[in-house]
Design a protein around this motif. Structure first.
Motif, PDB file in Angstrom:
ATOM      1  N   LEU A 337      11.637 -10.296  34.523  1.00 17.60           N
ATOM      2  CA  LEU A 337      10.160  -9.812  34.378  1.00 17.60           C
ATOM      3  C   LEU A 337      10.331 -10.380  32.654  1.00 17.60           C
ATOM      4  CD1 LEU A 337       7.830  -7.556  34.764  1.00 17.60           C
ATOM      5  CD2 LEU A 337       9.962  -6.019  33.441  1.00 17.60           C
ATOM      6  N   ARG A 338      11.076 -10.682  31.896  1.00 15.61           N
ATOM      7  CA  ARG A 338      10.870 -10.325  30.473  1.00 15.61           C
ATOM      8  C   ARG A 338      10.890 -12.284  30.314  1.00 15.61           C
ATOM      9  NH1 ARG A 338      15.583  -7.387  30.430  1.00 15.61           N
ATOM     10  NH2 ARG A 338      17.412  -9.388  29.996  1.00 15.61           N
ATOM     11  N   ILE A 339      11.281 -12.772  31.621  1.00 15.86           N
ATOM     12  CA  ILE A 339      10.695 -14.567  31.150  1.00 15.86           C
ATOM     13  C   ILE A 339       9.443 -14.639  31.269  1.00 15.86           C
ATOM     14  CG2 ILE A 339      10.591 -16.543  32.244  1.00 15.86           C
ATOM     15  CD1 ILE A 339      13.469 -16.024  33.469  1.00 15.86           C
ATOM     16  N   THR A 340       8.682 -13.481  32.463  1.00 12.03           N
ATOM     17  CA  THR A 340       6.996 -13.613  32.376  1.00 12.03           C
ATOM     18  C   THR A 340       6.361 -13.139  31.817  1.00 12.03           C
ATOM     19  OG1 THR A 340       7.480 -13.118  35.350  1.00 12.03           O
ATOM     20  CG2 THR A 340       5.747 -12.325  34.426  1.00 12.03           C
ATOM     21  N   SER A 341       7.053 -12.097  30.973  1.00 12.92           N
ATOM     22  CA  SER A 341       6.424 -11.274  29.655  1.00 12.92           C
ATOM     23  C   SER A 341       5.992 -12.001  29.095  1.00 12.92           C
ATOM     24  CB  SER A 341       7.417 -10.069  29.639  1.00 12.92           C
ATOM     25  OG  SER A 341       7.332  -9.523  28.270  1.00 12.92           O
ATOM     26  N   MET A 342       7.264 -13.301  28.422  1.00  8.47           N
ATOM     27  CA  MET A 342       6.932 -14.120  27.419  1.00  8.47           C
ATOM     28  C   MET A 342       5.636 -14.749  28.017  1.00  8.47           C
ATOM     29  SD  MET A 342      10.134 -17.468  26.487  1.00  8.47           S
ATOM     30  CE  MET A 342       9.501 -18.369  28.372  1.00  8.47           C
ATOM     31  N   GLY A 343       5.434 -15.557  29.421  1.00  8.97           N
ATOM     32  CA  GLY A 343       4.443 -16.543  29.659  1.00  8.97           C
ATOM     33  C   GLY A 343       2.805 -15.445  28.907  1.00  8.97           C
ATOM     34  N   LYS A 344       3.410 -14.422  29.072  1.00 11.56           N
ATOM     35  CA  LYS A 344       1.886 -13.675  28.989  1.00 11.56           C
ATOM     36  C   LYS A 344       1.793 -13.787  27.592  1.00 11.56           C
ATOM     37  CE  LYS A 344       1.021 -12.352  33.060  1.00 11.56           C
ATOM     38  NZ  LYS A 344      -0.490 -12.995  33.857  1.00 11.56           N
ATOM     39  N   LYS A 345       2.963 -13.597  26.625  1.00 11.54           N
ATOM     40  CA  LYS A 345       2.591 -12.827  25.202  1.00 11.54           C
ATOM     41  C   LYS A 345       2.549 -14.262  25.084  1.00 11.54           C
ATOM     42  CE  LYS A 345       6.285  -9.712  24.464  1.00 11.54           C
ATOM     43  NZ  LYS A 345       6.234  -9.389  25.851  1.00 11.54           N
ATOM     44  N   CYS A 346       2.711 -15.814  25.315  1.00 11.74           N
ATOM     45  CA  CYS A 346       2.283 -16.785  24.581  1.00 11.74           C
ATOM     46  C   CYS A 346       0.609 -17.092  24.985  1.00 11.74           C
ATOM     47  CB  CYS A 346       3.006 -17.653  25.762  1.00 11.74           C
ATOM     48  SG  CYS A 346       4.993 -18.079  25.088  1.00 11.74           S
ATOM     49  N   MET A 347       0.489 -16.598  26.142  1.00 20.03           N
ATOM     50  CA  MET A 347      -1.158 -16.987  26.450  1.00 20.03           C
ATOM     51  C   MET A 347      -2.065 -15.862  25.546  1.00 20.03           C
ATOM     52  SD  MET A 347      -1.209 -17.011  30.318  1.00 20.03           S
ATOM     53  CE  MET A 347      -0.451 -18.285  31.754  1.00 20.03           C
ATOM     54  N   PHE A 348      -1.699 -14.878  25.470  1.00 20.14           N
ATOM     55  CA  PHE A 348      -2.264 -13.697  24.437  1.00 20.14           C
ATOM     56  C   PHE A 348      -1.825 -14.738  23.083  1.00 20.14           C
ATOM     57  CE2 PHE A 348      -2.421 -10.302  21.636  1.00 20.14           C
ATOM     58  CZ  PHE A 348      -3.581  -9.546  22.014  1.00 20.14           C
ATOM     59  N   LEU A 349      -1.696 -14.813  22.562  1.00 24.58           N
ATOM     60  CA  LEU A 349      -0.947 -15.434  21.282  1.00 24.58           C
ATOM     61  C   LEU A 349      -1.637 -16.348  20.987  1.00 24.58           C
ATOM     62  CD1 LEU A 349       2.845 -14.546  19.938  1.00 24.58           C
ATOM     63  CD2 LEU A 349       0.760 -13.076  19.230  1.00 24.58           C
ATOM     64  N   GLU A 350      -1.681 -17.806  21.878  1.00 26.79           N
ATOM     65  CA  GLU A 350      -2.649 -18.459  21.522  1.00 26.79           C
ATOM     66  C   GLU A 350      -3.655 -18.866  21.864  1.00 26.79           C
ATOM     67  OE1 GLU A 350      -2.531 -23.117  23.352  1.00 26.79           O
ATOM     68  OE2 GLU A 350      -1.870 -22.134  23.831  1.00 26.79           O
ATOM     69  N   SER A 351      -4.303 -17.721  22.864  1.00 19.90           N
ATOM     70  CA  SER A 351      -5.641 -17.166  22.964  1.00 19.90           C
ATOM     71  C   SER A 351      -6.204 -16.996  21.815  1.00 19.90           C
ATOM     72  CB  SER A 351      -6.165 -16.227  24.258  1.00 19.90           C
ATOM     73  OG  SER A 351      -7.098 -15.882  23.944  1.00 19.90           O
ATOM     74  N   HIS A 352      -5.741 -16.178  21.055  1.00 15.57           N
ATOM     75  CA  HIS A 352      -6.553 -15.164  19.994  1.00 15.57           C
ATOM     76  C   HIS A 352      -6.989 -17.175  18.499  1.00 15.57           C
ATOM     77  CE1 HIS A 352      -7.205 -11.206  19.984  1.00 15.57           C
ATOM     78  NE2 HIS A 352      -6.100 -11.202  21.200  1.00 15.57           N
ATOM     79  N   TRP A 353      -4.885 -17.690  18.682  1.00  9.66           N
ATOM     80  CA  TRP A 353      -4.532 -18.809  17.809  1.00  9.66           C
ATOM     81  C   TRP A 353      -6.300 -20.080  18.108  1.00  9.66           C
ATOM     82  CZ3 TRP A 353      -0.013 -20.952  16.074  1.00  9.66           C
ATOM     83  CH2 TRP A 353       0.418 -22.325  15.149  1.00  9.66           C
ATOM     84  N   PHE A 354      -5.615 -20.370  18.830  1.00 12.04           N
ATOM     85  CA  PHE A 354      -7.087 -21.060  19.477  1.00 12.04           C
ATOM     86  C   PHE A 354      -9.122 -20.869  19.486  1.00 12.04           C
ATOM     87  CE2 PHE A 354      -9.845 -23.680  22.664  1.00 12.04           C
ATOM     88  CZ  PHE A 354      -9.621 -24.878  22.576  1.00 12.04           C
ATOM     89  N   VAL A 355      -9.483 -19.753  20.155  1.00 12.67           N
ATOM     90  CA  VAL A 355     -10.366 -19.017  19.608  1.00 12.67           C
ATOM     91  C   VAL A 355     -11.072 -19.114  18.557  1.00 12.67           C
ATOM     92  CG1 VAL A 355     -12.076 -17.385  20.569  1.00 12.67           C
ATOM     93  CG2 VAL A 355     -10.702 -17.931  22.593  1.00 12.67           C
ATOM     94  N   TRP A 356     -10.376 -18.086  17.962  1.00 12.55           N
ATOM     95  CA  TRP A 356     -10.649 -17.736  15.927  1.00 12.55           C
ATOM     96  C   TRP A 356     -10.767 -19.458  15.051  1.00 12.55           C
ATOM     97  CZ3 TRP A 356     -12.367 -13.545  13.855  1.00 12.55           C
ATOM     98  CH2 TRP A 356     -12.331 -11.867  15.168  1.00 12.55           C
ATOM     99  N   VAL A 357      -9.569 -20.386  15.861  1.00  8.88           N
ATOM    100  CA  VAL A 357      -9.876 -21.639  14.940  1.00  8.88           C
ATOM    101  C   VAL A 357     -10.945 -22.010  15.883  1.00  8.88           C
ATOM    102  CG1 VAL A 357      -8.899 -23.786  14.552  1.00  8.88           C
ATOM    103  CG2 VAL A 357      -7.455 -21.668  14.522  1.00  8.88           C
TER     104      VAL A 357
END
Length: 448
Positions: A337-357
């Motif tokens: 569950l924690r590993i899956t959560s890590m993947g979701k966090k990566c998606m969420f964080l990079e989504s904002h990084w990529f979109v705003w830039v």
């Protein structure tokens, strides 16, 4: 349209007569099924070549019936080599009395811009630094390896998982900027080497299609912020953009969504892709690299906003995916569950990084229908810069120099700062706006 005299070849036999065309005739051939281009006053019928074009047929068709000299120079690192493909397509030349530029474009501005490009070439600004790109790739791989080592030595606790999410988010964002370099042929002298490494970086470090990226992104560069030509402003009725589209929707009484609240559901659209089990699901997009990219809001007197298109968070590198799969097969259910959560966090964080830039340079600028401007004016109207600093350069992958990047797509990014003063000087000479702003203000302007 008229005819010229016959020219003798090396054998002494007369060559086929040169045909001359007027702009009025050329501009009639402006469809994908009937496309003529003008490059350095020579007229080419590229209709049958469109489907064979490595960069996709649309990027050529968008310039049909126009002078495409500057676009041709901008996208090809070896124009002389490409000329061999153009030769069979040659059908004539502009008539002697015709201006070199169509639709009343400022010919002196165009000539000065081409002189600026020649100056940049003489300064070797199109020559890449192997050290720069080697170190850049190295620091991405180092972060991926660090993630492996952290799991090996510290396990899969929550603190480790959170740190891993930040590391992998950073490596994925930086890999996104790196694939952009190779995609624009700005690293190696030979196109083939750029294509090979681009497929490795975008395919193995990002998990996306190189051909898909090329065909979409080159259209954006050729006609930035132009409705029906730039795919990055095709909102699929999810958002409305610019000054004219909201008025058009109002007159036609089109209201697929509450556009007066699009600056609010934009933030939701950034989050949704990371909650779906498969990339591209939120809006039924076909790309394996889809999330939200041009989906950004600019709301002032009326609401305006961009598209669902390609945010890096939907996929992670092969290394990261392999890490996740290995961990799933060797840990307990709670740790999975924690590993899956890590993947979701990566998606969420990079989504904002990529979109705003990726949105800060274009969305606050002019978004409208085709106006047939010259290369410099069209790029400047749709693009702005962000102030330079070491952090801004790294954080944005040098996309803070978006103006220089759009004017010279094949120029290695570490040379943008060198050509910037020349571009500003040319813009000042002709009264073309050169907009530059702090990073924070650029973010605010996206939704402001």
């Amino acid at each position: 349209m008229g005819k010229g005299g016959e020219q003798g070849g090396d054998s002494g036999e007369p060559a086929a007569p040169i045909r001359f065309y007027t702009w009025e005739e050329i501009q009639k051939h402006n469809r994908r099924t009937d496309s003529w281009l003008v490059i350095e006053r020579k007229v080419y019928n590229v209709t049958k070549w469109l489907k064979r074009h490595p960069g996709g047929q649309r990027v050529i068709a968008h310039s049909a019936g126009e002078d495409a000299t500057d676009a041709f120079q901008a996208f090809h690192i070896n124009p002389t080599l490409v000329q061999k493909f153009l030769k069979p397509l040659l059908i004539g030349e502009l008539a002697p009395g015709e201006p070199s530029q169509d639709r009343g474009k400022n010919s002196q501005l165009v000539e000065d811009f081409r002189a600026l490009r020649k100056t940049a070439e003489d300064m070797n600004l199109f020559r890449a630094s192997p050290l720069f790109f080697s170190l850049y790739l190295g620091h991405i791989i180092a972060m991926e390896v660090l993630a492996w080592l952290m799991v090996l030595y510290f396990g899969t606790g929550w603190i480790t998982t959170l740190i891993l999410a930040c590391i992998l988010t950073t490596s994925q964002a930086q890999a996104g900027w790196l694939q952009h370099d190779f995609g624009h042929l700005s690293v190696f002298k030979k196109s083939s080497w750029n294509h090979i490494v681009h497929k490795f970086v975008i395919g193995h470090l990002k998990g996306a299609s190189a051909n898909w990226w090329n065909h979409r992104h080159f259209q954006h560069h050729a006609k930035p912020n132009i409705f029906h030509k730039d795919p990055d402003v095709n909102m699929l009725h999810i958002f409305v953009l610019g000054d004219t589209q909201p008025v058009e929707y109002g007159k036609k009484k089109l209201k697929y969504l509450p556009y007066n609240h699009q600056h609010e559901y934009f933030f939701l659209s950034e989050y949704l892709p990371s909650t779906f089990p498969f990339p591209g699901m939120p809006f039924g997009l076909s790309s394996p690299y889809c999330g939200v990219s041009r989906a950004t809001a600019q709301v002032s007197a009326h609401p305006t906003l961009p598209e669902t298109y390609c945010a890096g968070p939907q996929v992670t590198s092969v290394i990261s995916k392999h890490l996740e799969c290995c961990l799933h097969s060797h840990v307990k259910q709670g740790e999975q569950l924690r590993i899956t959560s890590m993947g979701k966090k990566c998606m969420f964080l990079e989504s904002h990084w990529f979109v705003w830039v990726t949105q800060m340079n274009h969305i606050p600028m002019e978004i409208d229908s085709e106006k047939h401007r010259d290369w410099l004016s069209s790029q400047m109207a749709a693009t702005c810069n962000i102030e330079q600093s070491f952090f801004n350069d790294w954080f944005t992958g040098h996309l803070n120099f978006q103006i220089e990047h759009h004017l010279f797509p094949t120029m290695p990014r570490h040379n943008f700062w060198k050509v910037k003063p020349l571009v500003k000087s040319l813009c000042a000479k002709y009264g073309v706006q050169y907009e530059e702003k702090p990073l924070g203000k650029a973010f605010v302007d996206i939704v402001g």
